[in-house]
Design a protein around this motif. Structure first.
Motif, PDB file in Angstrom:
ATOM      1  N   LEU A  78     -50.785  50.385  43.929  1.00  0.00           N
ATOM      2  CA  LEU A  78     -49.832  50.153  42.840  1.00  0.00           C
ATOM      3  C   LEU A  78     -49.793  48.685  42.418  1.00  0.00           C
ATOM      4  CD1 LEU A  78     -46.867  52.217  44.388  1.00  0.00           C
ATOM      5  CD2 LEU A  78     -48.389  52.971  42.552  1.00  0.00           C
ATOM      6  N   MET A  79     -50.757  47.900  42.849  1.00  0.00           N
ATOM      7  CA  MET A  79     -50.684  46.449  42.638  1.00  0.00           C
ATOM      8  C   MET A  79     -50.666  46.076  41.157  1.00  0.00           C
ATOM      9  SD  MET A  79     -53.087  44.800  45.633  1.00  0.00           S
ATOM     10  CE  MET A  79     -52.626  43.139  45.154  1.00  0.00           C
ATOM     11  N   ASP A  80     -51.343  46.815  40.331  1.00  0.00           N
ATOM     12  CA  ASP A  80     -51.465  46.449  38.914  1.00  0.00           C
ATOM     13  C   ASP A  80     -50.515  47.253  38.028  1.00  0.00           C
ATOM     14  OD1 ASP A  80     -53.543  44.663  39.537  1.00  0.00           O
ATOM     15  OD2 ASP A  80     -54.995  46.311  39.538  1.00  0.00           O
ATOM     16  N   ARG A  81     -49.489  47.833  38.639  1.00  0.00           N
ATOM     17  CA  ARG A  81     -48.575  48.678  37.868  1.00  0.00           C
ATOM     18  C   ARG A  81     -47.138  48.218  38.008  1.00  0.00           C
ATOM     19  NH1 ARG A  81     -48.772  54.636  39.487  1.00  0.00           N
ATOM     20  NH2 ARG A  81     -47.160  54.607  37.866  1.00  0.00           N
ATOM     21  N   GLU A  82     -46.364  48.519  36.976  1.00  0.00           N
ATOM     22  CA  GLU A  82     -44.908  48.373  37.053  1.00  0.00           C
ATOM     23  C   GLU A  82     -44.331  49.779  37.122  1.00  0.00           C
ATOM     24  OE1 GLU A  82     -42.041  45.703  34.503  1.00  0.00           O
ATOM     25  OE2 GLU A  82     -42.245  47.664  33.511  1.00  0.00           O
ATOM     26  N   ILE A  83     -43.508  50.049  38.133  1.00  0.00           N
ATOM     27  CA  ILE A  83     -42.970  51.395  38.277  1.00  0.00           C
ATOM     28  C   ILE A  83     -41.446  51.357  38.306  1.00  0.00           C
ATOM     29  CG2 ILE A  83     -45.022  52.181  39.519  1.00  0.00           C
ATOM     30  CD1 ILE A  83     -43.396  52.187  42.073  1.00  0.00           C
ATOM     31  N   SER A  84     -40.845  52.453  37.928  1.00  0.00           N
ATOM     32  CA  SER A  84     -39.386  52.563  37.923  1.00  0.00           C
ATOM     33  C   SER A  84     -38.890  53.025  39.289  1.00  0.00           C
ATOM     34  CB  SER A  84     -38.939  53.570  36.856  1.00  0.00           C
ATOM     35  OG  SER A  84     -39.366  54.877  37.225  1.00  0.00           O
ATOM     36  N   LEU A  85     -37.599  52.888  39.500  1.00  0.00           N
ATOM     37  CA  LEU A  85     -37.004  53.388  40.739  1.00  0.00           C
ATOM     38  C   LEU A  85     -37.169  54.900  40.841  1.00  0.00           C
ATOM     39  CD1 LEU A  85     -33.680  51.326  40.986  1.00  0.00           C
ATOM     40  CD2 LEU A  85     -35.747  51.054  42.363  1.00  0.00           C
ATOM     41  N   MET A  86     -37.112  55.581  39.704  1.00  0.00           N
ATOM     42  CA  MET A  86     -37.297  57.030  39.691  1.00  0.00           C
ATOM     43  C   MET A  86     -38.673  57.409  40.245  1.00  0.00           C
ATOM     44  SD  MET A  86     -36.316  60.128  38.988  1.00  0.00           S
ATOM     45  CE  MET A  86     -34.958  60.111  37.785  1.00  0.00           C
ATOM     46  N   GLU A  87     -39.692  56.656  39.814  1.00  0.00           N
ATOM     47  CA  GLU A  87     -41.038  56.929  40.324  1.00  0.00           C
ATOM     48  C   GLU A  87     -41.172  56.468  41.770  1.00  0.00           C
ATOM     49  OE1 GLU A  87     -45.750  55.989  39.276  1.00  0.00           O
ATOM     50  OE2 GLU A  87     -44.141  55.268  37.945  1.00  0.00           O
ATOM     51  N   LEU A  88     -40.542  55.356  42.088  1.00  0.00           N
ATOM     52  CA  LEU A  88     -40.644  54.799  43.439  1.00  0.00           C
ATOM     53  C   LEU A  88     -40.124  55.777  44.490  1.00  0.00           C
ATOM     54  CD1 LEU A  88     -41.274  52.234  45.180  1.00  0.00           C
ATOM     55  CD2 LEU A  88     -38.851  51.660  44.914  1.00  0.00           C
ATOM     56  N   LYS A  89     -39.038  56.483  44.161  1.00  0.00           N
ATOM     57  CA  LYS A  89     -38.442  57.379  45.149  1.00  0.00           C
ATOM     58  C   LYS A  89     -39.319  58.574  45.485  1.00  0.00           C
ATOM     59  CE  LYS A  89     -34.715  59.720  44.045  1.00  0.00           C
ATOM     60  NZ  LYS A  89     -35.041  61.152  44.247  1.00  0.00           N
ATOM     61  N   GLN A  90     -40.409  58.747  44.743  1.00  0.00           N
ATOM     62  CA  GLN A  90     -41.351  59.814  45.063  1.00  0.00           C
ATOM     63  C   GLN A  90     -42.263  59.426  46.235  1.00  0.00           C
ATOM     64  OE1 GLN A  90     -43.474  60.850  41.448  1.00  0.00           O
ATOM     65  NE2 GLN A  90     -41.597  60.855  40.231  1.00  0.00           N
ATOM     66  N   TYR A  91     -42.276  58.140  46.564  1.00  0.00           N
ATOM     67  CA  TYR A  91     -43.093  57.656  47.677  1.00  0.00           C
ATOM     68  C   TYR A  91     -42.237  57.592  48.952  1.00  0.00           C
ATOM     69  CZ  TYR A  91     -46.465  56.232  44.093  1.00  0.00           C
ATOM     70  OH  TYR A  91     -47.361  56.228  43.064  1.00  0.00           O
ATOM     71  N   PRO A  92     -42.858  57.593  50.125  1.00  0.00           N
ATOM     72  CA  PRO A  92     -42.084  57.448  51.371  1.00  0.00           C
ATOM     73  C   PRO A  92     -41.506  56.044  51.485  1.00  0.00           C
ATOM     74  CG  PRO A  92     -44.442  57.440  51.835  1.00  0.00           C
ATOM     75  CD  PRO A  92     -44.301  57.803  50.387  1.00  0.00           C
ATOM     76  N   LEU A  93     -40.189  55.948  51.443  1.00  0.00           N
ATOM     77  CA  LEU A  93     -39.518  54.656  51.518  1.00  0.00           C
ATOM     78  C   LEU A  93     -39.005  54.400  52.925  1.00  0.00           C
ATOM     79  CD1 LEU A  93     -37.515  54.652  48.154  1.00  0.00           C
ATOM     80  CD2 LEU A  93     -39.767  53.673  48.637  1.00  0.00           C
ATOM     81  N   MET A  94     -39.092  53.151  53.344  1.00  0.00           N
ATOM     82  CA  MET A  94     -38.647  52.755  54.679  1.00  0.00           C
ATOM     83  C   MET A  94     -37.614  51.647  54.538  1.00  0.00           C
ATOM     84  SD  MET A  94     -42.284  52.811  56.753  1.00  0.00           S
ATOM     85  CE  MET A  94     -42.892  51.321  55.955  1.00  0.00           C
ATOM     86  N   THR A  95     -36.460  51.828  55.178  1.00  0.00           N
ATOM     87  CA  THR A  95     -35.365  50.869  55.051  1.00  0.00           C
ATOM     88  C   THR A  95     -34.722  50.617  56.411  1.00  0.00           C
ATOM     89  OG1 THR A  95     -33.588  52.501  54.740  1.00  0.00           O
ATOM     90  CG2 THR A  95     -34.857  51.878  52.783  1.00  0.00           C
ATOM     91  N   LEU A  96     -33.862  49.617  56.434  1.00  0.00           N
ATOM     92  CA  LEU A  96     -33.011  49.436  57.600  1.00  0.00           C
ATOM     93  C   LEU A  96     -32.028  50.599  57.667  1.00  0.00           C
ATOM     94  CD1 LEU A  96     -32.161  45.613  57.517  1.00  0.00           C
ATOM     95  CD2 LEU A  96     -33.790  46.780  59.006  1.00  0.00           C
ATOM     96  N   ASP A  97     -31.449  50.833  58.859  1.00  0.00           N
ATOM     97  CA  ASP A  97     -30.511  51.946  58.995  1.00  0.00           C
ATOM     98  C   ASP A  97     -29.228  51.671  58.208  1.00  0.00           C
ATOM     99  OD1 ASP A  97     -28.658  50.459  60.669  1.00  0.00           O
ATOM    100  OD2 ASP A  97     -30.028  50.795  62.337  1.00  0.00           O
ATOM    101  N   ARG A  98     -28.418  52.701  58.046  1.00  0.00           N
ATOM    102  CA  ARG A  98     -27.244  52.603  57.177  1.00  0.00           C
ATOM    103  C   ARG A  98     -26.207  51.597  57.674  1.00  0.00           C
ATOM    104  NH1 ARG A  98     -26.494  56.406  53.070  1.00  0.00           N
ATOM    105  NH2 ARG A  98     -24.760  55.040  52.549  1.00  0.00           N
ATOM    106  N   ASN A  99     -26.265  51.235  58.935  1.00  0.00           N
ATOM    107  CA  ASN A  99     -25.311  50.272  59.475  1.00  0.00           C
ATOM    108  C   ASN A  99     -25.788  48.842  59.229  1.00  0.00           C
ATOM    109  OD1 ASN A  99     -22.956  49.487  60.828  1.00  0.00           O
ATOM    110  ND2 ASN A  99     -24.033  49.305  62.781  1.00  0.00           N
TER     111      ASN A  99
END
Length: 294
Positions: free
Chosen positions: A180-201
């Motif tokens: 995706l290096m040469d693309r601009e994507i929306s959050l809507m499209e981004l959420k289709q990919y596996p996202l990794m975050t810190l836990d809810r706390n």
């Protein structure tokens, strides 16, 4: 109301351990003495503080309210005793800081090094906790100051002494796993990919979930962890796209790239806070003076 300090001390140990026998061990008194002290305190206050059963001890609503006030007072006394012992041996007060492991590693280390160089005999203690948990430590007087990410819905704004860093959060990914290096994507499209975050706390996760909600989107992370370094490691092997603060980007992350998001990402801050309900020690002020102001 004239109530002996020892009664509150016994209550504190029972309330924090939820065990009469454990409290008796810590106080070096008999279990019957612990029970009698609690009964005396309950009689003086006119209401039960514990629900007792054969299997466990629980706080009553009144006991929970009392603990919220007694615990910070006990911690203040313990810290005062510790500082007197330290000052007797060293002539200086201990510095106790609360901060997440990420903030310690990527921000605090050079300032701790500089403080130690200037004041080599001052004992330094650092307690690792999330930015949310750090606020609890500060409220309970278990630390002198905290360094946290902001906004932080739990933090009393009156505690903030200074803003030490402005930063931007970014999504990072392995270019081979996610081309995706040469693309601009929306959050809507981004959420289709596996996202990794810190836990809810964590304030970082709280911030990201709020941002998704502002765009009428639901965030469902594929992986939630308690460490930004682990998120970077998993992004490196292509397990997903990680959400991290940009101050975590170093030479070691040059094999990853920042995903270009269409929606504007609000900036956040890193702030240092002290409990202004109590005097700030000269040791704490000396450390504060080393930190930048932005």
């Amino acid at each position: 109301m004239d109530i002996n300090y020892e009664l509150y001390k016994v209550f504190y140990y029972v309330a924090t351990s939820l065990s009469f026998s454990e409290a008796s061990k810590k106080l070096y008194i008999s279990q019957s003495a612990v029970s009698q002290s609690v009964k005396t305190l309950e009689k003086k206050l006119g209401q039960p503080l514990f629900v007792r059963s054969t299997k466990r001890v629980q706080l009553t609503p009144a006991g929970s309210v009392l603990l919220k006030h007694v615990e910070p007072a006990m911690n203040l006394i313990f810290r005062g005793e510790s500082q007197l012992l330290d000052s007797g041996a060293l002539g200086l007060e201990q510095l106790h800081i609360g901060a997440s492991d990420t903030i310690c590693r990527y921000f605090l280390v050079p300032y701790l090094k500089e403080f130690h160089r200037k004041f080599p005999n001052v004992p330094i203690k650092v307690t690792n906790a999330t930015s949310i948990r750090c606020v609890e430590l500060l409220d309970q007087r278990k630390v002198d100051l905290i360094v946290t990410n902001f906004p932080n819905s739990y933090l009393n704004h009156n505690y903030i002494q200074k803003t030490v860093l402005n930063f931007q959060d970014v999504f990072i990914a392995n270019p081979q796993a996610f081309p995706l290096m040469d693309r601009e994507i929306s959050l809507m499209e981004l959420k289709q990919y596996p996202l990794m975050t810190l836990d809810r706390n964590s304030t970082t996760s709280e911030f990201l979930h709020h941002m998704f909600l502002q765009h009428q989107l639901e965030l469902v992370p594929e992986i939630e962890l308690s460490s930004n370094d682990l998120l970077i490691d998993l992004a490196r092997i292509g397990l997903g796209i990680a959400f991290i603060p940009d101050y975590c980007i170093t030479k070691s992350t040059k094999d990853l790239f920042c995903v270009n998001i269409r929606e504007k990402m609000p900036k956040r801050q890193m702030v240092v806070s002290a409990n202004t309900a109590f005097p700030i020690s000269s040791t704490t002020e000396a450390f504060l003076s080393l930190l930048p102001t932005v």
